[in-house]
Design a protein around this motif. Structure first.
Motif, PDB file in Angstrom:
ATOM      1  N   LEU A 133     -33.131  27.093  -7.552  1.00  0.00           N
ATOM      2  CA  LEU A 133     -34.251  27.544  -6.741  1.00  0.00           C
ATOM      3  C   LEU A 133     -33.606  28.584  -6.063  1.00  0.00           C
ATOM      4  O   LEU A 133     -34.682  29.562  -6.463  1.00  0.00           O
ATOM      5  CB  LEU A 133     -34.572  26.737  -5.426  1.00  0.00           C
ATOM      6  N   ILE A 134     -33.102  29.585  -6.168  1.00  0.00           N
ATOM      7  CA  ILE A 134     -32.767  31.200  -6.265  1.00  0.00           C
ATOM      8  C   ILE A 134     -32.939  31.515  -7.543  1.00  0.00           C
ATOM      9  O   ILE A 134     -33.043  32.747  -7.078  1.00  0.00           O
ATOM     10  CB  ILE A 134     -30.745  31.086  -5.569  1.00  0.00           C
ATOM     11  N   THR A 135     -32.039  31.287  -8.415  1.00  0.00           N
ATOM     12  CA  THR A 135     -31.827  31.347  -9.241  1.00  0.00           C
ATOM     13  C   THR A 135     -33.702  31.891  -9.717  1.00  0.00           C
ATOM     14  O   THR A 135     -33.225  32.801 -10.491  1.00  0.00           O
ATOM     15  CB  THR A 135     -31.176  30.618 -10.040  1.00  0.00           C
ATOM     16  N   GLN A 136     -34.260  30.750 -10.058  1.00  0.00           N
ATOM     17  CA  GLN A 136     -35.715  30.494 -10.539  1.00  0.00           C
ATOM     18  C   GLN A 136     -36.893  31.586  -9.792  1.00  0.00           C
ATOM     19  O   GLN A 136     -37.390  32.380 -10.115  1.00  0.00           O
ATOM     20  CB  GLN A 136     -36.219  28.690 -10.393  1.00  0.00           C
ATOM     21  N   THR A 137     -35.912  31.896  -8.767  1.00  0.00           N
ATOM     22  CA  THR A 137     -37.545  33.243  -7.417  1.00  0.00           C
ATOM     23  C   THR A 137     -36.693  34.465  -8.279  1.00  0.00           C
ATOM     24  O   THR A 137     -37.587  35.353  -8.342  1.00  0.00           O
ATOM     25  CB  THR A 137     -36.531  33.101  -6.427  1.00  0.00           C
ATOM     26  N   TRP A 138     -35.563  34.811  -8.440  1.00  0.00           N
ATOM     27  CA  TRP A 138     -34.616  35.296  -8.802  1.00  0.00           C
ATOM     28  C   TRP A 138     -35.336  35.923  -9.908  1.00  0.00           C
ATOM     29  O   TRP A 138     -35.760  36.896 -10.063  1.00  0.00           O
ATOM     30  CB  TRP A 138     -33.601  35.882  -8.921  1.00  0.00           C
ATOM     31  N   LEU A 139     -35.449  35.315 -10.749  1.00  0.00           N
ATOM     32  CA  LEU A 139     -34.970  35.243 -11.841  1.00  0.00           C
ATOM     33  C   LEU A 139     -36.767  35.439 -12.580  1.00  0.00           C
ATOM     34  O   LEU A 139     -37.867  36.661 -13.416  1.00  0.00           O
ATOM     35  CB  LEU A 139     -34.977  34.516 -13.526  1.00  0.00           C
ATOM     36  N   GLU A 140     -37.967  35.225 -11.702  1.00  0.00           N
ATOM     37  CA  GLU A 140     -39.700  35.603 -12.100  1.00  0.00           C
ATOM     38  C   GLU A 140     -39.985  36.229 -11.592  1.00  0.00           C
ATOM     39  O   GLU A 140     -40.554  36.996 -12.010  1.00  0.00           O
ATOM     40  CB  GLU A 140     -39.671  33.555 -10.640  1.00  0.00           C
ATOM     41  N   TYR A 141     -39.074  36.783 -10.429  1.00  0.00           N
ATOM     42  CA  TYR A 141     -39.536  38.035  -9.765  1.00  0.00           C
ATOM     43  C   TYR A 141     -39.516  39.206 -11.138  1.00  0.00           C
ATOM     44  O   TYR A 141     -40.083  40.444 -10.707  1.00  0.00           O
ATOM     45  CB  TYR A 141     -39.073  38.855  -8.685  1.00  0.00           C
ATOM     46  N   TYR A 142     -37.753  38.964 -11.732  1.00  0.00           N
ATOM     47  CA  TYR A 142     -37.177  39.945 -12.683  1.00  0.00           C
ATOM     48  C   TYR A 142     -38.276  39.979 -13.507  1.00  0.00           C
ATOM     49  O   TYR A 142     -38.896  41.251 -14.341  1.00  0.00           O
ATOM     50  CB  TYR A 142     -35.702  39.628 -13.056  1.00  0.00           C
TER      51      TYR A 142
END
Length: 346
Positions: free
Chosen positions: A306-315
């Protein structure tokens, strides 16, 4: 005219050094700065100013006697959560300067939290006695309004700090993600491990080069050194002493993940996407003002994916501040310079 500058200077903190550099940049040319520092030799060498040991009573007293103006030079000096001694030290100096008849300025302050009645009382006395006061956030302005203390509200001065390029940056791969984490009780080993795993996954997904930027070596470098082995050959630790160069790094960065206030301000001002990890109300205030996404440390998800996906979406889809918004904040920050000019002109 001589002005004595007091803040958390000479302690190796990039944010506070940036505030000092900006204050020196904004002082009128006819004013000679005298800086109280935790490392006066280093401060004198870096900025070309007269400097004295902030904890040496006699030199501080002599400096006060030699100056016309006393300035609290930016930051969260008046709060009693991380230190009970800090507001007494800064408040005592301000009170002494006021009794000695100096013009006194509370410059670009972020006030609070103030949880103890005695420090709250001292803070109110200090601010009430100031010649001029400027603050950097709405909560501080609201507190001063409650105390009926005249003040101006303007963006943090570091928005207006002139950035300088880091030539070596050109040799590092792109795109780049900058990360600044600091030691804090709420950044538990489990949370740090989750953030590290998520950062590894983010790097693999984006193929970005990770810049680990300690803003204060004593608090940040051990964490950067713990993360770096997990990102072999795709990361580098950059320890930068010059705050203007530190700010300039963010011109070549796609996204910043930061705990420190001035990491986020520097990054946002250079057109970088920002994701905040908050340990302090001052971070939350910035997040609210600029709609910066992020989590309080205690709310960081336990799920690494979930942390990774949140960051990736924002990136992939997040937007930096518009150039118009950045220019507006830079222009607003120069209100702190105008205040200094007014104080020094009479």
């Amino acid at each position: 005219m001589r002005a004595l500058l007091s803040g958390y200077y000479g302690k190796g903190n990039g944010g506070d050094e940036a505030l000092l550099a900006t204050l020196l940049q904004m002082l009128p040319s006819h004013v000679t700065p005298v800086v109280l520092s935790g490392n006066p030799g280093e401060t004198s060498d870096r900025y070309g100013v007269e400097s004295h040991n902030r904890m040496a009573f006699l030199p501080v007293l002599q400096a006060l006697r030699s100056c016309d103006v006393f300035i609290w030079g930016g930051g969260s000096l008046i709060q009693d959560v991380t230190s009970t001694i800090s507001p007494l030290y800064y408040g005592g100096l301000m009170g002494l300067a006021q009794r000695m008849g100096l013009k006194t300025v509370a410059w670009a302050q972020g006030i609070g939290p103030l949880v103890r009645p005695q420090t709250r009382w001292l803070a109110r006395q200090n601010f009430t006695g100031c010649t001029q006061v400027s603050v950097r956030d709405r909560a501080s302005a609201a507190l001063l309004s409650d105390w009926q203390v005249p003040h101006i509200l303007a963006p943090d001065p570091v928005w207006a700090l002139q950035a300088k390029p880091l030539p070596e940056l050109a040799d590092l791969p792109t795109p780049r993600i900058a990360v600044t984490l600091r030691n804090h009780p709420q950044l538990t080993p489990a949370r740090l491990a989750n953030l590290t795993q998520a950062l590894v996954s983010l790097q693999k997904s984006t193929q970005a080069f990770i810049l680990l930027l300690p803003f204060q070596k004593s608090e940040d470098l051990p964490i950067a050194e713990a993360i770096q082995p997990q990102l072999k050959d795709v990361s580098q630790i950059l320890c930068l002493e010059d705050p203007q160069i530190l700010k300039g790094v963010f011109t070549g960065v796609e996204m910043a993940i930061g705990m420190r206030l001035h990491c986020l301000i520097m990054a946002a001002s250079e057109g970088c996407r920002c994701f905040a990890l908050s340990y302090d109300p001052k971070i939350n205030r910035l997040m609210e003002d600029l709609a910066i996404p992020g989590w309080d440390l205690v709310d960081i998800p336990d799920d690494v994916n979930l942390i990774t996906q949140t960051w990736l979406e924002y990136y992939n889809h997040g937007q930096p501040l518009s150039s118009e918004k950045i220019q507006s904040l830079v222009n607003g920050a120069f209100m702190h310079r105008q205040l200094l000019q007014e104080v020094m002109s009479y």
